[in-house]
Design an enzyme around this catalytic site. Structure first.
Site, PDB file in Angstrom:
ATOM      1  N   ASP A   8       0.889  -1.167   0.000  1.00 35.81           N
ATOM      2  CA  ASP A   8       0.000   0.000   0.000  1.00 35.81           C
ATOM      3  C   ASP A   8       0.923   1.211   0.000  1.00 35.81           C
ATOM      4  OD1 ASP A   8      -2.243   1.663   0.214  1.00 35.81           O
ATOM      5  OD2 ASP A   8      -2.136   1.644   2.400  1.00 35.81           O
ATOM      6  N   GLU A  67      -1.314  -1.406  -4.956  1.00 31.39           N
ATOM      7  CA  GLU A  67      -2.482  -0.593  -5.264  1.00 31.39           C
ATOM      8  C   GLU A  67      -2.160   0.418  -6.354  1.00 31.39           C
ATOM      9  OE1 GLU A  67      -5.538   0.672  -2.192  1.00 31.39           O
ATOM     10  OE2 GLU A  67      -4.473   2.549  -2.574  1.00 31.39           O
ATOM     11  N   ASP A 139      -2.278   0.965   7.482  1.00 34.74           N
ATOM     12  CA  ASP A 139      -1.543   0.835   6.219  1.00 34.74           C
ATOM     13  C   ASP A 139      -1.085  -0.610   6.006  1.00 34.74           C
ATOM     14  OD1 ASP A 139      -1.491   3.621   5.213  1.00 34.74           O
ATOM     15  OD2 ASP A 139      -0.439   3.987   7.104  1.00 34.74           O
TER      16      ASP A 139
END
Length: 174
Positions: A8, A67, A139
């Protein structure tokens, strides 16, 4: 068994999660955050790159899910996010990891079943799927969700004989 890294990306905090796909389910291996501080962008990007390299060295994943960048309200923030994402991709590419990209909506749908799920819902489902007792940092739980999404996506390719195939365009390898 396949070790999968989920990333991420962020220019200040990059979450990572490593899971083992056993073919019958996924097991937690490790997770955490690469914190870059508030220095110059160049130093922060270097910290992301080095941090991802270290995670790869320690855990030995063979594939990575990351992502995709979304267009934020602040274009400057989106650009910095894209640069941090690029640093993580280069770290993985240098180690010959197969890399796949997922939108936040794809990840949420794969984990929670709804593309509009919030971070707390994603974290609770990650905890359930990986049998975690302690809550990971947000996160890190997002990164674990990306790794789980990648594992689910890979599993859906196996019956079709597509896993391991390289696209001729040279883009993504699963």
């Amino acid at each position: 068994m396949t070790l999968i890294l989920g990333i991420d990306p962020g220019s200040r905090v990059t979450g990572y999660g490593v899971i083992r796909d056993t073919g019958r389910g996924c097991e937690y291996v490790a997770s955490g955050c690469i914190r870059t501080g508030s220095g110059e962008l160049q130093a922060r990007l270097q910290a992301v790159y080095r941090g991802v390299c270290e995670v790869i060295r320690l855990h030995g994943p063979v594939t990575m899910g990351i992502e995709q960048v979304f267009m934020a309200r602040n274009p400057d923030s989106a650009l910095k996010l894209g640069q941090a994402r690029g640093a993580a991709i280069v770290a993985a590419a240098e180690q010959d990891l197969a890399i796949a990209e997922y939108t936040a909506t794809q990840v949420k749908k794969a984990i929670v079943g709804s593309g509009s799920a919030d971070k707390q819902q994603v974290r609770l489902m990650v905890m359930h799927l990986l049998n975690l007792i302690q809550k990971p940092q947000l996160d890190a739980s997002d990164a674990l969700a990306i790794a789980l999404c990648h594992a689910h996506h890979r599993q859906s390719l196996i019956p079709h004989g597509l896993l391991g195939a390289r696209r001729r365009s040279g883009r993504l390898r699963l």
